[in-house]
Design an enzyme around this catalytic site. Structure first.
Site, short mmCIF file in Angstrom:
data_model
loop_
_atom_site.label_atom_id
_atom_site.label_comp_id
_atom_site.label_asym_id
_atom_site.label_seq_id
_atom_site.Cartn_x
_atom_site.Cartn_y
_atom_site.Cartn_z
N LYS A 189 0.85 -1.19 0.00
CA LYS A 189 0.00 0.00 0.00
C LYS A 189 0.89 1.24 0.00
CE LYS A 189 -4.17 1.22 -0.46
NZ LYS A 189 -4.91 0.77 -1.63
N SER A 380 -8.59 -0.79 -5.48
CA SER A 380 -8.88 -0.46 -4.09
C SER A 380 -10.38 -0.26 -3.91
CB SER A 380 -8.08 0.76 -3.66
OG SER A 380 -7.76 0.68 -2.28
#
Length: 581
Positions: A189, A380
């Site tokens: 991330k 996402s």
């Protein structure tokens, strides 16, 4: 008496001004309605110029005032481009297509979808020619589908492979005392990595290399098939910049001839003395060829979710649970809508808004088949709202996955110390509070981390249920890592490769309907008040002025920083901001 006369004069003046204003509006509306109808002439060539920004969904402005005063954003809709090329296949007035565009203002997946439709067009027996003074790499990828490809004698082809660049701010933060406090889950991330490190992590380099190679393999494979050049040769051409001149490009079979534009126009005539007419893709669409005609009662609803996901109403540029959920409910309640396709083109955003949209889709799936079509990005939060569909279809070059969560908050405490500012707080309770002028304390970090972990667990559970995988299986391929559509199939995140047309066909099959028409959602409306707020004597928007002043690359950097500054709440967002070059 004088007061009453002045009052009556003011009231009368107001009503006269109001009357003249409405008369002006009706006059403008009449002018717009009386525009000359576009007619497609015989012996026409459809000219494909894709320099105008291309969006998955670009509904026509429904406000005649804004339209007449040219206050609307210039844009082309991907679905209308695809429909126009499909209609051109059987249009007797269209003899062929000329690809003549300075650059392609679309994402890789959108470009691949248009290229695929052009390839189908060739199968109709009609020609496709392409010409340019200089080919950018994306432009060359699109144009390589042509039967014959031409380049100006002093032109060049920018063919060098894919690359991307990420800026890192850690040293800047340390120097000036302005930084971002970050809480995240997922080793990949890396949306916030530039604020934590001064160089790229091994994990980020691994995933970036992986998806760039995957996209490049799609590009080279398509070009190889169209130009009859081996993939090995194409990589050698890219390594050695062997498109840097028309002479070298011709020698390496990247083009068929080096000619001037007037000579190209002669070639479009195909040796005929009859005058060749050209019609732009915009005019062809506006002539009515941007839609597939159907009188069928049954409908397949296509709901477009494009842009960053924000908590709120949303609009044409941002996905908000307000507008999207209204569209989902409207399609669900329409008895003539037999199935729903959610077209996602989003890097993600607000985790809360993503959950609210997911819930509405979950309710809808119980009543009607739900299929997801992925565009350039469905990552996402974009994957969050897609994961519970009956079927997920992505382009090979779609960027998807990125199942991870982060929170980022600006902090100026060191900067404040450096310039002699001290902030003192007074509170009634010892809660987990935060001030941008104080270092993040452990209590606030722990509470925020708990929220991030909770949302990550929920996210993984949503994917697990939607994809019929265990939590552990999803967690293994999650951690915020992105995948191309081609890679995502191998990981179980996507069911098949294809475009929006394929998704609509799958939805119809699941609904067991053969005759149907497509209905697009949502409906975006511009209020008269919003139109009047714009200066009628200033066509350029704020964004256009900034682009012109700063240049495209600097504007993109400014826009990225501006977006990060305005992030609110915990984010389910693609792990970085990148521009493939």
């Amino acid at each position: 008496m004088k007061f009453l006369r002045n009052l009556l004069a003011s009231v009368l003046g107001f009503f006269i001004a109001l009357f003249l204003l409405f008369a002006f509006f009706f006059a403008v509306a009449s002018i717009v309605g009386a525009e000359e109808q576009i007619v497609v002439k015989s012996n026409s060539v459809l000219e494909l110029d894709l320099s105008t920004p291309i969006k998955d969904y670009a509904p026509k402005e429904d406000n005649p005032i804004a339209e007449a005063l040219e206050l609307t954003e210039e844009k082309l809709a991907l679905d209308k481009i695809i429909n126009a090329i499909e209609n051109a296949k059987t249009d007797d007035k269209i003899k062929g297509i000329s690809i003549k565009t300075t650059f392609v203002n679309a994402g890789i997946a959108q470009t691949q979808a248009i290229r695929k439709k052009l390839k189908e067009f060739k199968e109709s027996g009609k020609f496709i020619y392409a010409y340019n003074d200089i080919y950018t790499q994306k432009n060359y990828y699109l144009s390589s589908v042509a039967d014959s490809l031409f380049l100006n004698p002093v032109g060049a082809i920018d063919f060098r492979g894919l690359s991307t660049e990420i800026l890192y701010f850690k040293d800047f933060e340390d120097k000036y005392g302005i930084k971002m406090e970050v809480v995240r889950h997922g080793k990949y991330k890396s949306a916030v990595e530039p604020f934590l490190e001064n160089k790229m992590s091994d994990a980020n380099r691994e995933q970036t290399t992986s998806f760039l190679k995957s996209i490049w393999s799609e590009i080279t494979e398509d070009i190889s098939n169209s130009r009859n050049i081996s993939i090995e040769e194409l990589n050698s051409i890219a390594d050695n910049s062997n498109g840097r001149s028309a002479e070298i490009a011709l020698k390496n079979k990247l083009i068929d001839a080096s000619i001037y534009e007037d000579e190209y126009q002669e070639k479009l005539a195909l040796g005929s003395d009859e005058k060749v007419n050209t019609i732009s893709i915009e005019d062809y669409i506006n002539s009515g060829k941007g839609r597939i005609s159907s009188t069928a009662k049954n409908k397949i609803a296509v709901i477009y979710a494009q842009g960053d996901i924000i908590y709120g109403e949303g609009n044409e540029h941002y996905i908000g649970q307000g507008i999207i959920n209204k569209a989902i409910k409207k399609a669900r309640k329409d008895d003539n809508v037999k199935a729903i396709v959610l077209r996602v083109n989003s890097p993600g955003g607000s985790a809360l808004a993503s959950e609210l949209i997911w819930r509405e889709l979950e309710l809808t799936k119980k009543e009607k088949p739900l299929v997801v079509s992925m565009g350039n990005l469905a990552a996402s939060g974009g994957y969050y709202i897609a994961c519970n569909a009956d079927e997920i279809i992505a382009e090979p070059t779609t960027i998807t996955g990125s199942i991870g969560v982060f929170g980022a908050i600006p902090n100026f405490s060191q900067f404040a110390d450096n310039i002699g500012i001290n902030a003192e707080q007074v509170s009634t309770n010892n809660s987990a509070s935060y001030s941008v002028f104080e270092p993040m304390n452990q209590k606030f970090y722990d509470v925020t981390k708990e929220g991030v972990e909770q949302i990550y667990t929920t996210f993984v559970n949503r994917v697990s249920a939607g994809r019929n995988m265990t939590f552990e299986q999803v967690n293994e391929i999650a951690q915020g890592r992105v995948w191309t559509g081609k890679e995502a199939i191998e990981k179980g995140l996507v069911d098949q490769l294809g475009g929006l047309e394929d998704a609509i066909k799958v939805a119809a099959e699941l609904a067991e309907v053969e005759n149907y028409r497509v209905r697009n959602y949502p409906n975006y409306k511009t209020d008269l008040k919003d139109a009047l707020q714009m200066n009628p004597f200033m066509k350029a928007s704020k964004e256009e002025i900034l682009k012109e002043t700063m240049g495209d690359e600097n504007y993109q950097l400014y826009n990225n920083i501006h977006k990060m500054k305005n992030l609110k709440g915990i984010q389910a967002r693609i792990p970085f901001i990148f521009q493939v070059k």
